[in-house]
Design an enzyme around this catalytic site. Structure first.
Site, PDB file in Angstrom:
ATOM      1  N   LYS A  31     -16.092  -4.476  12.658  1.00  0.00           N
ATOM      2  CA  LYS A  31     -15.096  -4.407  12.740  1.00  0.00           C
ATOM      3  C   LYS A  31     -14.766  -5.933  13.286  1.00  0.00           C
ATOM      4  O   LYS A  31     -15.485  -6.250  14.019  1.00  0.00           O
ATOM      5  CB  LYS A  31     -14.545  -3.254  12.943  1.00  0.00           C
ATOM      6  CG  LYS A  31     -13.121  -3.604  12.188  1.00  0.00           C
ATOM      7  CD  LYS A  31     -13.412  -3.246  11.376  1.00  0.00           C
ATOM      8  CE  LYS A  31     -11.573  -3.270   9.914  1.00  0.00           C
ATOM      9  NZ  LYS A  31     -11.544  -2.065   8.473  1.00  0.00           N
ATOM     10  N   ASP A  71      -8.117  -5.942   5.976  1.00  0.00           N
ATOM     11  CA  ASP A  71      -8.186  -4.701   5.933  1.00  0.00           C
ATOM     12  C   ASP A  71      -6.647  -5.363   6.231  1.00  0.00           C
ATOM     13  O   ASP A  71      -5.699  -6.037   5.933  1.00  0.00           O
ATOM     14  CB  ASP A  71      -8.854  -4.685   7.590  1.00  0.00           C
ATOM     15  CG  ASP A  71      -8.031  -3.275   8.276  1.00  0.00           C
ATOM     16  OD1 ASP A  71      -8.583  -2.518   8.170  1.00  0.00           O
ATOM     17  OD2 ASP A  71      -7.220  -3.225   9.428  1.00  0.00           O
TER      18      ASP A  71
HETATM   19  P1  NDP Z   1      -1.784  -4.051   4.173  1.00  0.00           P
HETATM   20  O1  NDP Z   1      -1.879  -5.410   5.513  1.00  0.00           O
HETATM   21  O2  NDP Z   1      -1.924  -4.147   2.984  1.00  0.00           O
HETATM   22  O3  NDP Z   1      -0.991  -2.769   4.999  1.00  0.00           O
HETATM   23  C1  NDP Z   1      -0.555  -1.585   6.117  1.00  0.00           C
HETATM   24  C2  NDP Z   1       0.780  -1.037   6.010  1.00  0.00           C
HETATM   25  O4  NDP Z   1       0.892  -0.822   7.255  1.00  0.00           O
HETATM   26  C3  NDP Z   1       1.788  -1.408   5.632  1.00  0.00           C
HETATM   27  O5  NDP Z   1       3.004  -0.687   4.984  1.00  0.00           O
HETATM   28  C4  NDP Z   1       2.847  -1.276   6.827  1.00  0.00           C
HETATM   29  O6  NDP Z   1       4.190  -2.249   7.210  1.00  0.00           O
HETATM   30  C5  NDP Z   1       1.673  -0.582   8.009  1.00  0.00           C
HETATM   31  N1  NDP Z   1       1.546  -0.711   8.964  1.00  0.00           N
HETATM   32  C6  NDP Z   1       0.858  -1.412   9.201  1.00  0.00           C
HETATM   33  N2  NDP Z   1       0.895  -1.403  11.373  1.00  0.00           N
HETATM   34  C7  NDP Z   1       2.080  -0.367  11.145  1.00  0.00           C
HETATM   35  C8  NDP Z   1       2.963   0.090  12.404  1.00  0.00           C
HETATM   36  N3  NDP Z   1       1.425  -0.407  13.583  1.00  0.00           N
HETATM   37  N4  NDP Z   1       2.786   1.034  12.171  1.00  0.00           N
HETATM   38  C9  NDP Z   1       3.836   1.570  11.009  1.00  0.00           C
HETATM   39  N5  NDP Z   1       3.158   0.380  10.106  1.00  0.00           N
HETATM   40  C10 NDP Z   1       2.353  -0.164  10.067  1.00  0.00           C
HETATM   41  O7  NDP Z   1      -3.179  -2.912   5.208  1.00  0.00           O
HETATM   42  P2  NDP Z   1      -4.068  -1.893   4.580  1.00  0.00           P
HETATM   43  O8  NDP Z   1      -3.548  -1.300   3.852  1.00  0.00           O
HETATM   44  O9  NDP Z   1      -5.655  -2.539   3.829  1.00  0.00           O
HETATM   45  O10 NDP Z   1      -4.295  -1.179   5.311  1.00  0.00           O
HETATM   46  C11 NDP Z   1      -3.877   0.320   5.618  1.00  0.00           C
HETATM   47  C12 NDP Z   1      -4.623   1.009   6.661  1.00  0.00           C
HETATM   48  O11 NDP Z   1      -6.169   1.202   5.567  1.00  0.00           O
HETATM   49  C13 NDP Z   1      -5.352   0.918   7.307  1.00  0.00           C
HETATM   50  O12 NDP Z   1      -5.565   1.410   8.971  1.00  0.00           O
HETATM   51  C14 NDP Z   1      -6.656   0.540   7.674  1.00  0.00           C
HETATM   52  O13 NDP Z   1      -7.883   0.317   8.692  1.00  0.00           O
HETATM   53  C15 NDP Z   1      -7.390   1.363   6.486  1.00  0.00           C
HETATM   54  N6  NDP Z   1      -8.147   0.950   5.846  1.00  0.00           N
HETATM   55  C16 NDP Z   1      -8.068  -0.016   4.924  1.00  0.00           C
HETATM   56  C17 NDP Z   1      -8.551  -0.736   3.481  1.00  0.00           C
HETATM   57  C18 NDP Z   1      -8.486  -1.516   2.876  1.00  0.00           C
HETATM   58  O14 NDP Z   1      -9.565  -1.268   1.746  1.00  0.00           O
HETATM   59  N7  NDP Z   1      -7.675  -2.364   3.060  1.00  0.00           N
HETATM   60  C19 NDP Z   1     -10.664   0.489   3.619  1.00  0.00           C
HETATM   61  C20 NDP Z   1      -9.795   1.212   4.695  1.00  0.00           C
HETATM   62  C21 NDP Z   1      -9.511   1.868   5.517  1.00  0.00           C
HETATM   63  P3  NDP Z   1       4.323  -2.843   7.599  1.00  0.00           P
HETATM   64  O15 NDP Z   1       4.251  -4.001   6.477  1.00  0.00           O
HETATM   65  O16 NDP Z   1       6.357  -3.274   7.962  1.00  0.00           O
HETATM   66  O17 NDP Z   1       2.912  -3.903   8.449  1.00  0.00           O
END
Ligand code: NDP
Length: 446
Positions: A128, A168
């Site tokens: 990662k 991510d």
């Molecule tokens: P994105 O950046 O596309 O979206 C993240 C989302 O989570 C946004 O809505 C963001 O809101 C919110 N968010 C992020 N940080 C915080 C926080 N500290 N408190 C509250 N909300 C928060 O990321 P992904 O959708 O790709 O990833 C989301 C999760 O899924 C992560 O844990 C990631 O590790 C996991 N994941 C992702 C994969 C992928 O293929 N993308 C695969 C497996 C797991 P805001 O815009 O306000 O920050």
């Protein structure tokens, strides 16, 4: 020394050697807890300091990322890549760009990735990376200059057979494009297998964008089916509104569910009659806007700073970030009738929340298993790159569906094998561990 004492002694040592990394401690502690029953049954898994080796990354890189913003000022961020374990294949795992990123967070994510990747059944190790760079509010030109500087260092450490990063939080198609462009320039070759999540015309795979969210719903549907329930007619909370959340909401609604709430870090929207996923895509993917904008254009209520877990539902899919759902939230969900929780994000539930779910009959699928669809489809992208092929949406989606179904069956079967029926945390940790451990034992002390 008995297994309990052996594990606690080892964990105490790990805490001292990795001070100030609470998320990493949390991730390791959960896995070690599940491993006790494995070591009792098969003591050879403790041979050759296997568990200690598994918890120590093979390599950790930390580097300076200087870049110039649109005003001409030089900014300095920190870049990370933790190459945790390559016993099963090249290191594989995403890059996260978020101001909260530090070494402990990257280590927790890299550690989880080892087991997740093992569960997919595909030949990929765990790693990662990321940076404390915040893309929010930055122009495309600034994001591009940051990505180019980040890749200028990272490029010497990655490669099709060495380490294959992906996206991510904060790293989507735009960032992967800039990163790939700089890699191609520095390496002087179009090595498409070096990154996944690429654009379709330059080596990307159909379904990669949808994969984590769709995969989460496929696995959750399997879990619900074992209790003669399904998404059809269910009310679902999806936290977050990024890549994982959007496609989890889309697939859940395709299967007949109503998504009653979504969020971002500023608040949540409640949508009792279902969310308009196309509008969320428009706001978040195209406009890079906020979820609050949704209620200006469609039916729903915005709750600034609100707690999404207070909404009544049958299923909760936390898809935002680590530790977003605590013990009090878990209790609130149970009181509101939630019967299934499956993690789209990595480690979104605190240990107290997981404990509460397990003690109160809420069926719980941990992220390692439930969100493995993203990396699994990345591995399918690697297969297509290796054979210079591109598969149809239907075929790739079918493969994803099959992989998620196999993961659920494997996790469920392993939990039963160790007399932990329905404990998918133990099932995922043990099944993921055994495959990596067998490979490490076979490959000697390295
Ligand atoms: P994105 O950046 O596309 O979206 C993240 C989302 O989570 C946004 O809505 C963001 O809101 C919110 N968010 C992020 N940080 C915080 C926080 N500290 N408190 C509250 N909300 C928060 O990321 P992904 O959708 O790709 O990833 C989301 C999760 O899924 C992560 O844990 C990631 O590790 C996991 N994941 C992702 C994969 C992928 O293929 N993308 C695969 C497996 C797991 P805001 O815009 O306000 O920050």
């Amino acid at each position: 020394m008995n297994v309990d004492a052996q594990i606690s002694e080892y964990y105490d040592r790990l805490l001292k050697r990795n001070a100030g990394e609470p998320e990493f401690h949390q991730a390791v502690s959960e896995v070690l807890d599940s491993l006790k029953i494995v070591l009792e049954k098969d003591p050879h898994y403790a041979d050759y300091s296997l568990v200690e080796r598994l918890c120590e990354p093979e390599r950790q890189l930390i580097f300076r990322v200087p870049w110039t913003d649109d005003k001409g000022e030089v900014n300095v961020n920190r870049g990370f890549r933790v190459q945790f374990n390559s016993a099963l294949g090249p290191y594989k795992g995403g890059l996260r760009f978020h101001p909260s990123v530090n070494l402990g967070i990257i280590k927790f994510l890299g550690f989880e990735q080892i087991f997740k990747n093992s569960l997919t059944g595909l030949p990929i190790g765990g790693g990662k990376g990321g940076s404390d760079f915040d893309p929010k509010g930055r122009t495309d030109a600034e994001v591009m200059r940051f990505c180019q500087s980040f890749m200028t260092e990272l490029h010497r450490h990655i490669g099709e057979y060495r380490d294959v990063p992906a996206g991510d939080i904060g790293v989507g198609g735009r960032e992967i494009g800039y990163l790939f462009g700089q890699y191609r320039r520095l390496a002087n070759q179009h090595e498409s297998g070096v990154l996944t999540g690429k654009g379709l015309s330059w080596g990307g795979s159909l379904v990669r964008t949808e994969a984590t969210g769709y995969g989460l719903v496929y696995l959750t549907e399997e879990m619900m089916n074992t209790h003669e329930e399904s998404f059809d007619g269910a009310k679902v909370i999806v936290s977050g509104s990024g890549n994982v959340a959007i496609y989890a909401a889309e697939k859940a609604q395709q299967l007949g569910a109503t998504v009653v709430a979504m969020s971002d870090s500023a608040g949540y929207i409640s949508t009792p009659n279902g969310v308009d996923v196309e509008l969320v895509k428009q706001i978040k993917e195209v406009g890079r806007g906020r979820i609050s904008e949704y209620v200006d254009q469609a039916e729903g209520t915005y709750h600034e700073g609100g707690n999404i877990w207070e909404v009544k539902a049958d299923v909760a899919l936390p898809c935002a970030t680590q530790n977003e759902l605590n013990g009090d939230h878990a209790k609130q969900l149970a009181e509101n009738g939630v019967r299934y929780v499956a993690e789209g994000a990595n480690m979104p539930s605190t240990p107290e929340a997981v404990h509460y779910f397990q003690e109160n009959g809420i069926h719980f699928a941990p992220g390692k298993a439930a969100n493995a669809g993203g990396v699994a489809t990345s591995a399918l992208e690697m297969q297509q790159n290796a054979t210079r092929d591109s598969w149809s949406f239907e075929y790739t989606d079918q493969r994803l569906h099959q992989i998620m179904s196999n993961i659920f069956k494997n996790v469920d079967r392993t939990a039963r094998e160790y007399n932990r029926e329905g404990d998918y945390v133990a099932g995922a940790n043990i099944a993921g561990f055994k495959k990596v451990a067998d490979a490490m034992l076979a490959q000697g002390v390295i």
